[in-house]
Design a protein around this motif. Structure first.
Motif, PDB file in Angstrom:
ATOM      1  N   ALA A 208       0.826  -1.209   0.000  1.00 24.68           N
ATOM      2  CA  ALA A 208       0.000   0.000   0.000  1.00 24.68           C
ATOM      3  C   ALA A 208       0.858   1.256   0.000  1.00 24.68           C
ATOM      4  CB  ALA A 208      -0.936  -0.020   1.202  1.00 24.68           C
ATOM      5  N   ARG A 209       1.901   1.253   0.811  1.00 23.17           N
ATOM      6  CA  ARG A 209       2.765   2.433   0.893  1.00 23.17           C
ATOM      7  C   ARG A 209       3.449   2.726  -0.443  1.00 23.17           C
ATOM      8  NH1 ARG A 209       6.911   0.796   4.526  1.00 23.17           N
ATOM      9  NH2 ARG A 209       8.098   0.295   2.656  1.00 23.17           N
ATOM     10  N   GLU A 210       3.952   1.680  -1.099  1.00 27.79           N
ATOM     11  CA  GLU A 210       4.629   1.871  -2.380  1.00 27.79           C
ATOM     12  C   GLU A 210       3.659   2.271  -3.492  1.00 27.79           C
ATOM     13  OE1 GLU A 210       7.894   1.878  -3.277  1.00 27.79           O
ATOM     14  OE2 GLU A 210       8.315   1.829  -1.115  1.00 27.79           O
ATOM     15  N   ALA A 211       2.363   2.009  -3.273  1.00 32.45           N
ATOM     16  CA  ALA A 211       1.348   2.431  -4.240  1.00 32.45           C
ATOM     17  C   ALA A 211       0.865   3.852  -3.976  1.00 32.45           C
ATOM     18  CB  ALA A 211       0.168   1.462  -4.214  1.00 32.45           C
ATOM     19  N   GLY A 212       1.385   4.494  -2.942  1.00 38.58           N
ATOM     20  CA  GLY A 212       1.041   5.880  -2.673  1.00 38.58           C
ATOM     21  C   GLY A 212       0.147   6.109  -1.477  1.00 38.58           C
ATOM     22  N   ALA A 213      -0.157   5.067  -0.719  1.00 40.18           N
ATOM     23  CA  ALA A 213      -1.028   5.216   0.447  1.00 40.18           C
ATOM     24  C   ALA A 213      -0.228   5.684   1.667  1.00 40.18           C
ATOM     25  CB  ALA A 213      -1.715   3.891   0.773  1.00 40.18           C
ATOM     26  N   VAL A 214      -0.927   6.350   2.563  1.00 41.25           N
ATOM     27  CA  VAL A 214      -0.419   6.591   3.903  1.00 41.25           C
ATOM     28  C   VAL A 214      -0.930   5.453   4.775  1.00 41.25           C
ATOM     29  CG1 VAL A 214      -0.444   8.136   5.898  1.00 41.25           C
ATOM     30  CG2 VAL A 214      -0.420   9.084   3.577  1.00 41.25           C
ATOM     31  N   VAL A 215      -0.041   4.814   5.513  1.00 44.01           N
ATOM     32  CA  VAL A 215      -0.409   3.667   6.352  1.00 44.01           C
ATOM     33  C   VAL A 215       0.063   3.933   7.770  1.00 44.01           C
ATOM     34  CG1 VAL A 215      -0.304   1.170   6.636  1.00 44.01           C
ATOM     35  CG2 VAL A 215      -0.078   2.158   4.343  1.00 44.01           C
ATOM     36  N   THR A 216      -0.894   3.950   8.698  1.00 42.84           N
ATOM     37  CA  THR A 216      -0.571   4.220  10.107  1.00 42.84           C
ATOM     38  C   THR A 216      -1.438   3.345  11.000  1.00 42.84           C
ATOM     39  OG1 THR A 216      -2.284   5.908  10.447  1.00 42.84           O
ATOM     40  CG2 THR A 216      -0.180   6.653   9.519  1.00 42.84           C
ATOM     41  N   ASP A 217      -1.221   3.471  12.314  1.00 43.65           N
ATOM     42  CA  ASP A 217      -2.167   2.864  13.233  1.00 43.65           C
ATOM     43  C   ASP A 217      -3.401   3.768  13.321  1.00 43.65           C
ATOM     44  OD1 ASP A 217      -1.709   4.932  15.066  1.00 43.65           O
ATOM     45  OD2 ASP A 217      -0.497   3.713  16.412  1.00 43.65           O
ATOM     46  N   ARG A 218      -4.358   3.416  14.139  1.00 43.07           N
ATOM     47  CA  ARG A 218      -5.622   4.167  14.142  1.00 43.07           C
ATOM     48  C   ARG A 218      -5.495   5.546  14.784  1.00 43.07           C
ATOM     49  NH1 ARG A 218      -9.160   3.531  18.747  1.00 43.07           N
ATOM     50  NH2 ARG A 218      -8.148   2.465  20.483  1.00 43.07           N
ATOM     51  N   HIS A 219      -4.333   5.823  15.376  1.00 38.55           N
ATOM     52  CA  HIS A 219      -4.084   7.140  15.957  1.00 38.55           C
ATOM     53  C   HIS A 219      -3.236   8.016  15.041  1.00 38.55           C
ATOM     54  CE1 HIS A 219      -5.707   5.494  19.651  1.00 38.55           C
ATOM     55  NE2 HIS A 219      -4.842   4.497  19.573  1.00 38.55           N
ATOM     56  N   GLY A 220      -2.810   7.459  13.908  1.00 35.80           N
ATOM     57  CA  GLY A 220      -1.987   8.218  12.972  1.00 35.80           C
ATOM     58  C   GLY A 220      -0.497   8.022  13.147  1.00 35.80           C
ATOM     59  N   ALA A 221      -0.084   7.131  14.023  1.00 35.56           N
ATOM     60  CA  ALA A 221       1.345   6.876  14.246  1.00 35.56           C
ATOM     61  C   ALA A 221       1.863   5.861  13.235  1.00 35.56           C
ATOM     62  CB  ALA A 221       1.572   6.365  15.662  1.00 35.56           C
ATOM     63  N   PRO A 222       3.113   5.997  12.791  1.00 33.73           N
ATOM     64  CA  PRO A 222       3.683   5.032  11.845  1.00 33.73           C
ATOM     65  C   PRO A 222       3.671   3.620  12.422  1.00 33.73           C
ATOM     66  CG  PRO A 222       5.095   6.964  12.071  1.00 33.73           C
ATOM     67  CD  PRO A 222       4.062   7.067  13.148  1.00 33.73           C
ATOM     68  N   LEU A 223       3.486   2.641  11.560  1.00 34.20           N
ATOM     69  CA  LEU A 223       3.512   1.248  11.993  1.00 34.20           C
ATOM     70  C   LEU A 223       4.952   0.791  12.183  1.00 34.20           C
ATOM     71  CD1 LEU A 223       0.793  -0.407   9.701  1.00 34.20           C
ATOM     72  CD2 LEU A 223       0.547   0.465  12.034  1.00 34.20           C
ATOM     73  N   ARG A 224       5.191   0.056  13.258  1.00 32.47           N
ATOM     74  CA  ARG A 224       6.493  -0.546  13.522  1.00 32.47           C
ATOM     75  C   ARG A 224       6.309  -2.047  13.626  1.00 32.47           C
ATOM     76  NH1 ARG A 224      10.671   2.069  12.236  1.00 32.47           N
ATOM     77  NH2 ARG A 224      11.921   0.965  13.783  1.00 32.47           N
ATOM     78  N   PHE A 225       7.273  -2.777  13.119  1.00 26.60           N
ATOM     79  CA  PHE A 225       7.179  -4.234  13.082  1.00 26.60           C
ATOM     80  C   PHE A 225       8.322  -4.882  13.866  1.00 26.60           C
ATOM     81  CE2 PHE A 225       4.938  -2.669   9.367  1.00 26.60           C
ATOM     82  CZ  PHE A 225       3.740  -3.364   9.458  1.00 26.60           C
ATOM     83  N   ASN A 226       8.149  -6.170  14.124  1.00 28.21           N
ATOM     84  CA  ASN A 226       9.041  -6.942  14.984  1.00 28.21           C
ATOM     85  C   ASN A 226       9.075  -6.348  16.387  1.00 28.21           C
ATOM     86  OD1 ASN A 226      10.745  -9.129  15.539  1.00 28.21           O
ATOM     87  ND2 ASN A 226      12.585  -7.884  15.177  1.00 28.21           N
ATOM     88  N   THR A 227       7.896  -6.000  16.888  1.00 25.71           N
ATOM     89  CA  THR A 227       7.769  -5.512  18.251  1.00 25.71           C
ATOM     90  C   THR A 227       7.544  -6.707  19.189  1.00 25.71           C
ATOM     91  OG1 THR A 227       5.368  -5.236  18.045  1.00 25.71           O
ATOM     92  CG2 THR A 227       6.765  -3.353  17.439  1.00 25.71           C
ATOM     93  N   PRO A 228       7.785  -6.548  20.472  1.00 26.91           N
ATOM     94  CA  PRO A 228       7.595  -7.679  21.392  1.00 26.91           C
ATOM     95  C   PRO A 228       6.181  -8.238  21.376  1.00 26.91           C
ATOM     96  CG  PRO A 228       8.903  -5.981  22.456  1.00 26.91           C
ATOM     97  CD  PRO A 228       8.423  -5.394  21.157  1.00 26.91           C
ATOM     98  N   GLU A 229       5.171  -7.365  21.283  1.00 26.43           N
ATOM     99  CA  GLU A 229       3.780  -7.840  21.290  1.00 26.43           C
ATOM    100  C   GLU A 229       3.292  -8.243  19.906  1.00 26.43           C
ATOM    101  OE1 GLU A 229       3.815  -3.338  20.983  1.00 26.43           O
ATOM    102  OE2 GLU A 229       4.875  -4.903  22.106  1.00 26.43           O
ATOM    103  N   ALA A 230       4.017  -7.887  18.857  1.00 26.85           N
ATOM    104  CA  ALA A 230       3.700  -8.254  17.473  1.00 26.85           C
ATOM    105  C   ALA A 230       2.308  -7.805  17.031  1.00 26.85           C
ATOM    106  CB  ALA A 230       3.854  -9.766  17.248  1.00 26.85           C
ATOM    107  N   ARG A 231       1.858  -6.658  17.555  1.00 29.41           N
ATOM    108  CA  ARG A 231       0.544  -6.135  17.185  1.00 29.41           C
ATOM    109  C   ARG A 231       0.589  -4.620  17.013  1.00 29.41           C
ATOM    110  NH1 ARG A 231      -4.233  -8.509  20.899  1.00 29.41           N
ATOM    111  NH2 ARG A 231      -2.882  -7.756  22.573  1.00 29.41           N
ATOM    112  N   ALA A 232      -0.256  -4.141  16.095  1.00 32.32           N
ATOM    113  CA  ALA A 232      -0.438  -2.704  15.909  1.00 32.32           C
ATOM    114  C   ALA A 232      -1.782  -2.302  16.496  1.00 32.32           C
ATOM    115  CB  ALA A 232      -0.383  -2.360  14.419  1.00 32.32           C
ATOM    116  N   ASP A 233      -1.889  -1.053  16.929  1.00 42.38           N
ATOM    117  CA  ASP A 233      -3.136  -0.555  17.508  1.00 42.38           C
ATOM    118  C   ASP A 233      -4.056  -0.068  16.397  1.00 42.38           C
ATOM    119  OD1 ASP A 233      -5.106   0.252  19.196  1.00 42.38           O
ATOM    120  OD2 ASP A 233      -3.989   1.901  20.103  1.00 42.38           O
ATOM    121  N   GLY A 234      -4.597  -1.015  15.654  1.00 41.39           N
ATOM    122  CA  GLY A 234      -5.447  -0.692  14.521  1.00 41.39           C
ATOM    123  C   GLY A 234      -4.640  -0.260  13.312  1.00 41.39           C
ATOM    124  N   VAL A 235      -5.314  -0.094  12.173  1.00 38.82           N
ATOM    125  CA  VAL A 235      -4.654   0.297  10.931  1.00 38.82           C
ATOM    126  C   VAL A 235      -5.584   1.198  10.125  1.00 38.82           C
ATOM    127  CG1 VAL A 235      -3.593  -0.468   8.762  1.00 38.82           C
ATOM    128  CG2 VAL A 235      -3.379  -1.890  10.812  1.00 38.82           C
TER     129      VAL A 235
END
Length: 260
Positions: free
Chosen positions: A216-243
Motif C-alpha cells: 500500500a505504501r509503495e502504491a502511494g497510500a499513507v499507512v498508520t495505526d488508528r491514531h496516525g502513528a507510523p507502523l512498527r514491526f518486529n515488536t515484542p507484542e507483534a501487534r499494531a493498535d489498529g490500521v
C-alpha cells in the motif's frame, strides 16, 4: 537488498500457493484456537512449515515471526525478520471461498521493506519492495486520487466500525462500507485503487499487515495505526493498535473523523 528479498518471497510464495491449493476444497482437519482466535487448518501448518524451511535456508540470519509458529524472543535481536501469515483469511479458506491470501514480508529495523500478497484461488499476485513501487501481476498499481471528504468513499472495514462511539461526536461518516476476510487483501485493494481506504480499529497482528503495508505504501497510500502513528514491526507484542490505509487526503479525513 529489498529487491533480492522480494524475488525470494515471490519464489517461495509460488510453491506455498501450490501447497495451499492442494488442501483448498478438500477434506482436511480444522481446529479452533483458544480464546475465540479463529480456526487453523492443516493447510496453515503445511504452508508455514514449507515457508519456514525455504526462507530460513535462504536467509539463516533473518528472524522469523509467523501466526502458526510459536513465538520467541530470538527475532527481537535480528535486524531483518520474515513476517508471515501462511493463510490470511482461514475462515474463508475452510469455507471454500476464494478471498484468502498468503502474506509474506521482510522487515528491516522495524520497517516493512518487501512484501508479497498472493491470492491463489483468484490468480492475483501483489508485490512491492521499498523504493521500487507496487505491482499486481507485474503491472504497476497506485491508489485513487483520494478525497478530503468521506461521503460515498468506499472503505474496507468490518461491521464493528459502524459503532457510533468510535467516531467524533458519535457521528458515523457516510462512507460505503465493504468487507473482505483478509486484512492483507484489503490493503492491496486500496493499493490497487479499487477502494478508497481500509480501516480496522482493533489490534492487528503484524503478520496480517506487514506485506500489505509495504504494498500500500509503495502504491502511494499513507499507512498508520488508528491514531496516525507510523507502523512498527518486529515488536515484542507483534501487534499494531489498529490500521488506517488510504491516499493522503482520505487517510487524513478518516483520522479527523475518528474519536480521539
Amino acid at each position: 537488498m529489498p529487491e533480492r528479498d522480494l524475488a525470494l518471497l515471490i519464489e517461495a510464495a509460488a510453491e506455498a500457493a501450490a501447497i495451499a491449493m492442494r488442501y483448498w476444497r478438500s477434506e482436511q482437519s480444522v481446529w479452533h484456537k483458544a480464546g475465540g482466535a479463529g480456526p487453523v487448518s492443516e493447510a496453515d501448518f503445511a504452508v508455514d512449515a514449507y515457508l519456514r524451511e525455504r526462507l530460513g535456508k535462504a536467509r539463516p540470519d533473518y528472524g522469523w515471526l509467523s501466526e502458526e509458529t510459536e513465538d520467541g524472543t530470538a527475532r527481537l535481536s535480528a535486524r531483518r525478520v520474515f513476517v508471515v501469515d501462511p493463510i490470511d483469511g482461514t475462515r474463508a479458506f475452510v469455507a471454500h471461498e476464494r478471498t484468502w491470501a498468503l502474506s509474506l514480508a521482510v522487515v528491516e529495523d522495524g520497517a516493512a521493506i518487501a512484501g508479497v500478497v498472493q491470492l491463489p484461488a483468484m490468480g492475483r499476485l501483489y508485490t512491492a519492495s521499498r523504493g521500487a513501487g507496487a505491482r499486481l501481476d507485474g503491472k504497476p498499481i497506485s491508489v485513487t486520487e483520494g478525497r478530503g471528504r468521506l461521503d460515498g468513499a468506499r472503505v474496507l472495514a468490518s461491521r464493528s466500525v459502524l459503532e457510533p462511539e468510535l467516531w467524533r461526536h458519535g457521528v458515523v461518516p457516510p462512507f460505503r462500507r465493504e468487507f473482505r476476510p483478509s486484512l492483507a487483501y484489503r490493503m492491496c485493494l486500496v493499493a490497487e485503487g479499487r477502494h478508497d481506504a481500509m480501516l480496522t480499529h482493533r489490534p492487528a497482528w503484524e503478520w496480517d499487515i506487514a506485506a500489505g503495508t509495504v504494498i500500500a505504501r509503495e502504491a502511494g497510500a499513507v499507512v498508520t495505526d488508528r491514531h496516525g502513528a507510523p507502523l512498527r514491526f518486529n515488536t515484542p507484542e507483534a501487534r499494531a493498535d489498529g490500521v488506517i490505509a488510504g491516499p493522503p487526503a482520505t487517510h487524513a479525513a478518516l483520522l479527523r473523523a475518528l474519536a480521539p
